[in-house]
Structures are given as structure tokens and as C-alpha cells.
Design a protein around this motif. Structure first.
Motif, short mmCIF file in Angstrom:
data_model
loop_
_atom_site.label_atom_id
_atom_site.label_comp_id
_atom_site.label_asym_id
_atom_site.label_seq_id
_atom_site.Cartn_x
_atom_site.Cartn_y
_atom_site.Cartn_z
N ASP A 166 0.83 -1.20 0.00
CA ASP A 166 0.00 0.00 0.00
C ASP A 166 0.87 1.26 0.00
OD1 ASP A 166 0.89 0.38 2.65
OD2 ASP A 166 -0.99 -0.32 3.53
N GLY A 167 0.23 2.42 0.08
CA GLY A 167 0.95 3.68 0.02
C GLY A 167 2.00 3.85 1.10
N ARG A 168 1.69 3.36 2.30
CA ARG A 168 2.69 3.42 3.37
C ARG A 168 3.91 2.59 3.02
NH1 ARG A 168 -1.04 2.21 8.57
NH2 ARG A 168 -1.47 0.42 7.26
N GLY A 169 3.68 1.40 2.47
CA GLY A 169 4.78 0.55 2.06
C GLY A 169 5.57 1.13 0.90
N LEU A 170 4.86 1.75 -0.05
CA LEU A 170 5.52 2.40 -1.18
C LEU A 170 6.41 3.52 -0.70
CD1 LEU A 170 6.04 3.09 -4.15
CD2 LEU A 170 3.81 4.25 -4.18
N LYS A 171 5.91 4.34 0.21
CA LYS A 171 6.70 5.45 0.75
C LYS A 171 7.96 4.91 1.46
CE LYS A 171 6.43 9.37 3.97
NZ LYS A 171 7.30 10.24 3.21
N VAL A 182 9.30 11.14 -0.14
CA VAL A 182 8.20 11.58 -1.00
C VAL A 182 6.93 11.74 -0.18
CG1 VAL A 182 9.17 10.48 -3.05
CG2 VAL A 182 7.54 9.22 -1.62
N LEU A 183 5.97 12.41 -0.79
CA LEU A 183 4.63 12.56 -0.23
C LEU A 183 3.66 11.75 -1.07
CD1 LEU A 183 4.49 16.44 0.13
CD2 LEU A 183 4.82 14.79 1.97
N ILE A 184 2.55 11.37 -0.46
CA ILE A 184 1.42 10.83 -1.20
C ILE A 184 0.21 11.59 -0.68
CG2 ILE A 184 0.08 8.80 -1.81
CD1 ILE A 184 2.54 7.09 -1.10
N PRO A 190 -7.53 6.00 4.81
CA PRO A 190 -8.33 4.86 5.28
C PRO A 190 -8.28 4.77 6.80
CG PRO A 190 -6.24 4.10 4.44
CD PRO A 190 -6.30 5.58 4.17
N PRO A 191 -9.20 4.03 7.39
CA PRO A 191 -9.19 3.87 8.85
C PRO A 191 -7.85 3.30 9.32
CG PRO A 191 -11.21 2.96 7.92
CD PRO A 191 -10.32 3.32 6.77
N GLY A 192 -7.34 3.86 10.41
CA GLY A 192 -6.10 3.38 11.00
C GLY A 192 -4.83 4.08 10.49
N TRP A 193 -4.97 4.89 9.45
CA TRP A 193 -3.81 5.61 8.93
C TRP A 193 -3.77 7.01 9.52
CZ3 TRP A 193 -2.10 5.05 3.19
CH2 TRP A 193 -2.00 3.70 2.86
N ALA A 194 -2.56 7.52 9.71
CA ALA A 194 -2.36 8.91 10.13
C ALA A 194 -1.75 9.67 8.95
CB ALA A 194 -1.42 8.97 11.33
N ARG A 195 -1.96 10.95 8.89
CA ARG A 195 -1.40 11.77 7.80
C ARG A 195 0.12 11.59 7.72
NH1 ARG A 195 -3.18 13.02 3.25
NH2 ARG A 195 -5.18 13.36 4.21
#
Length: 199
Positions: A166-171, A182-184, A190-195
Motif C-alpha cells: 500500500d501507500g505506506r509501504g511504497l513510501k 516523498v509525499l502521497i 483509510p481507517p487506521g492511517w495517520a497523515r
């Protein structure tokens, strides 16, 4: 910002963006300003701000599909993948076939990348499984700027050969493999994610 064989050098492009330099000649990277005195070409290129606010880090959602493809290729080549072949995708994704040379865990790998702002649906995971079967691939990777639902994770676990990133893993991979921060800029999380997970 191109390599000797005419491909975009994503590393140099991201370095330039990270250091606030103007990058010209690539779609979506620079805009033409009004002519300034002394400018022989009659225009000046100014950096478009790809990150929110004053942050100068590039936002992966602002990359064009071609730039995203080059970035994904560079990322997986950094992990040791070889023989990269890409196919056009109708949904701004990347469909690629690569080879992992590891004699034990290697083999043909199908990689699909989705530059999405919302959830990647189960149908994308099913499609990856179909391409893997068609190509007799040992592994499939679906990587996205966004996230997957529970049904996608359950299907990938049952399949046993699909990895979801997912995006966290990609970052994290961008940082670990390429040394890029990088930023996304997802409009909602989604639930459970923080900025901070994608910023």
C-alpha cells in the motif's frame, strides 16, 4: 533529466524537486511563465509545487503515468529485479513483467502499480492473479499509492503468491531502496492511517 537512451531519469528529477529546482521538458513538471528580459528562448520555466503548502518533496500523485512507470521500474530494479518489460494499462497503472535472478526465491514476477487516490478494489487483485496464471509467474506484486480492503488481503493470503504494497509501504520502499523522501497527498485516509504515514 533524460538518460543517454532517452528515458526519463527519475532520480535526477526527484533530486531537483527535493532541492526546489525547476525541471523543464516533462509534462506536468513545469509551466511557462511570461517572457522576461534577457531570456533568449522567450520564456522561463518555474517549478510547479507538487506538494501541499511549502513542502518541497514531490507528491507521487502528481506524477504523470509515464513518470510513475519509470519510478516503479527504478524502485524494483533497486531491489534486484531484471528484464523489465512494461505494457500500457488503461487505468493509469503499470503492468510489468520482471525477473528476479535469485536461484531459490526468484523467477518471473508480474508487477502492477496503481497510482490511485482511493481504495484499490478486489477486482484489481483478481486481475493480477489472472495475469500471473497467464504468464506462469512465480509471484505477483500489486503496489499502490493508496490502500487495499480486507477482501483483497484475504484473497492475496489464500493465493500465497501475491504481495500487496500500500501507500505506506511504497513510501517506505522509496526511502529504503532509493533514499527518496516523498509525499502521497491522498485526499482522505483509510481507517487506521495517520497523515504522517504518507506525508
Amino acid at each position: 533529466d533524460f538518460t543517454g537512451d532517452g528515458r526519463i531519469d527519475v532520480g535526477r528529477r526527484l533530486d531537483a524537486l527535493n532541492h526546489g529546482q525547476a525541471v523543464a521538458g516533462l509534462d506536468g513538471l513545469a509551466e511557462r511563465g511570461p517572457p522576461l528580459p534577457g531570456d533568449e528562448r522567450g520564456h522561463v520555466h518555474r517549478l510547479l509545487h507538487v506538494a501541499a503548502g511549502l513542502d518541497s518533496r514531490p507528491d507521487l500523485l502528481d506524477l504523470t503515468p509515464t513518470e510513475f512507470e519509470h519510478l516503479v521500474r527504478e524502485l524494483f530494479q533497486a531491489t534486484g529485479m531484471q528484464s523489465w518489460v512494461t505494457q500500457a494499462s488503461r487505468d493509469e497503472g503499470v503492468d510489468a513483467v520482471a525477473t528476479n535472478p535469485d536461484p531459490v526465491l526468484g523467477g518471473l514476477c508480474v508487477i502492477q502499480a496503481k497510482r490511485y487516490k482511493g481504495i484499490v478494489g478486489l477486482e484489481a487483485v483478481h486481475a493480477l492473479a489472472g495475469v500471473m496464471d497467464d504468464k506462469a509467474a512465480a509471484k505477483g506484486i500489486l503496489i499502490t499509492t493508496s490502500w487495499f480492503g480486507k477482501a483483497s488481503y484475504k484473497f492475496a493470503t489464500r493465493n500465497g503468491r501475491i504481495q500487496l504494497i500500500d501507500g505506506r509501504g511504497l513510501k517506505a520502499m522509496m526511502h529504503d531502496q532509493l533514499g527518496r523522501d516523498v509525499l502521497i497527498g491522498l485526499p482522505r485516509l483509510p481507517p487506521g492511517w495517520a497523515r504522517a504515514d504518507v506525508a
